[in-house]
Each structure stands twice: as structure tokens, then as C-alpha cells.
Scaffold this active site. Structure first.
Site, PDB file in Angstrom:
ATOM      1  N   SER A  96       0.821  -1.194   0.000  1.00 35.83           N
ATOM      2  CA  SER A  96       0.000   0.000   0.000  1.00 35.83           C
ATOM      3  C   SER A  96       0.867   1.262   0.000  1.00 35.83           C
ATOM      4  O   SER A  96       1.647   1.471  -0.923  1.00 35.83           O
ATOM      5  CB  SER A  96      -0.956  -0.069   1.197  1.00 35.83           C
ATOM      6  OG  SER A  96      -1.936   0.918   1.143  1.00 35.83           O
ATOM      7  N   HIS A 121      -2.740  -1.288  -4.388  1.00 33.58           N
ATOM      8  CA  HIS A 121      -4.200  -1.306  -4.438  1.00 33.58           C
ATOM      9  C   HIS A 121      -4.700   0.133  -4.381  1.00 33.58           C
ATOM     10  O   HIS A 121      -3.921   1.054  -4.162  1.00 33.58           O
ATOM     11  CB  HIS A 121      -4.811  -2.166  -3.330  1.00 33.58           C
ATOM     12  CG  HIS A 121      -4.507  -1.718  -1.938  1.00 33.58           C
ATOM     13  ND1 HIS A 121      -4.861  -2.443  -0.832  1.00 33.58           N
ATOM     14  CD2 HIS A 121      -3.883  -0.613  -1.438  1.00 33.58           C
ATOM     15  CE1 HIS A 121      -4.475  -1.816   0.264  1.00 33.58           C
ATOM     16  NE2 HIS A 121      -3.879  -0.699  -0.078  1.00 33.58           N
TER      17      HIS A 121
END
Length: 196
Positions: A96, A121
Site C-alpha cells: 500500500s 491497491h
């Protein structure tokens, strides 16, 4: 508990906590969730080392599940602001926001250990219960702006198109070291202190 290292010097013994000793060798450990206190500590260390000698590399070891976008971008902006090259070495995972930070190291000096993982993501966020509809729309618009900004950074760092990043980050997209190298987020895999 933080380990202590004892060194023999010409003036006798000197003890350091392990992180202070690593900092002496221009090594910064970015571990755990990315949040404001951790980011402030990383930023302070980057600024300190750059002020000490901006001709030497700084070594940023990364092992994080990600976290706060604003805290992570503050680290990235500082990495780009200072004159010192920042080598990034991923161990464990850069997930992330950790991917944004690790891939923002100086190009040609972004590394990964062989069993580490990368995750991209889309950014997450939301509103609590009792939130007004207008506020929900504001939060949704801000999330879209944030996603575009992060996709641009990942595109710049990897050489992939924003369209490709957008598609891959639609859901959790995990990569091992070889896949991360092929994707363009790192420049080499480190094995036994050697580049592969």
C-alpha cells in the site's frame, strides 16, 4: 524493548540503542504501519542525515503494511526534497503506502530482498455512521483525487502507464521480488549483499 549496542572507543565504552547506532551509518528503519509519529521520525532522520552530509547515500530499509496517505506522502516529499540519494531496501513487505515510499527511492538504487513482497491497491477511506450525504460526496471526491495522485507517482516510479496502474490497483495486486523487478518498482534484487 529496544536492543542496546556497546562499542569500544578510544575514550572507553559507549552504548547506543540499535536505531541510533544504525543512524550513525546512515541507515533508517521504516517498519510498522505508516502513521504521523512514525513519519515525523523518518522525516527528522532524513533531514538530519542530509544536513550532516548530502553527498552520501541514505539507506532506508522498508517493512510496512502501509497506512496513512498523508504521512506517507510527507516522507516521499522529503525524500525528493533532500539532496542525498536515498537507497530503498524492501525486506518483508512494502504494501500500500509502503509501495509508494519504497518505489520513490533514487532510481537505480531501489532494492528488494528475495522473499519480500510488494502490494498495490486503490486507497481506502470512508465515512462513519451519521455522516451527511454532502460530506460523503466530498470524501468520495477526495478519494478519487488521492487515487489519481498515487497512480501518477506509481507510474513515474515504474514506467508503467497510469492506465495499467489503475487496472492493476483495482484490487489487491501482490508481487514477489522478481515480479516487482519486472514491473519496474525496483532496480535489483539483493541476495547475500549482492545484486541480482
Amino acid at each position: 524493548m529496544i536492543p542496546v549496542v556497546i562499542e569500544q572507543t578510544s575514550r572507553g565504552e559507549r552504548s547506543y540503542d540499535i536505531y541510533s547506532r544504525l543512524l550513525k551509518d546512515r541507515i533508517i528503519m521504516l517498519t510498522g504501519p505508516v502513521e504521523d509519529n512514525m513519519a515525523n521520525s523518518i522525516i527528522a532522520q532524513l533531514l538530519f542525515l542530509d544536513a550532516q552530509d548530502n553527498t552520501k547515500d541514505i539507506y532506508l530499509y522498508v517493512n510496512t503494511p502501509g497506512g496513512s496517505v498523508s504521512a506517507g506522502l510527507a516522507i516521499v516529499d522529503t525524500m525528493n526534497f533532500i539532496k542525498s540519494d536515498v537507497q530503498t531496501i524492501v525486506m518483508g513487505m512494502a504494501a500500500s503506502m509502503g509501495t509508494i515510499i519504497a518505489s520513490s527511492g533514487t532510481k537505480g538504487k531501489r532494492f528488494m530482498l528475495p522473499n519480500a513482497e510488494y502490494l498495490i491497491h486503490q486507497p481506502m477511506g470512508g465515512t462513519g455512521s451519521g455522516t451527511q450525504q454532502t460530506d460523503m460526496a466530498i470524501v468520495a471526491e477526495q478519494l478519487l483525487k488521492t487515487r489519481k495522485r498515487l497512480e501518477k507517482i506509481l507510474s513515474d516510479n515504474s514506467g508503467k502507464t497510469i492506465k495499467q496502474i489503475h487496472k492493476d490497483a483495482e484490487r489487491d495486486y501482490w508481487m514477489d521480488a522478481k515480479e516487482t523487478l519486472e514491473y519496474g518498482f525496483i532496480d535489483a534484487i539483493m541476495e547475500n549483499n549482492e545484486l541480482k
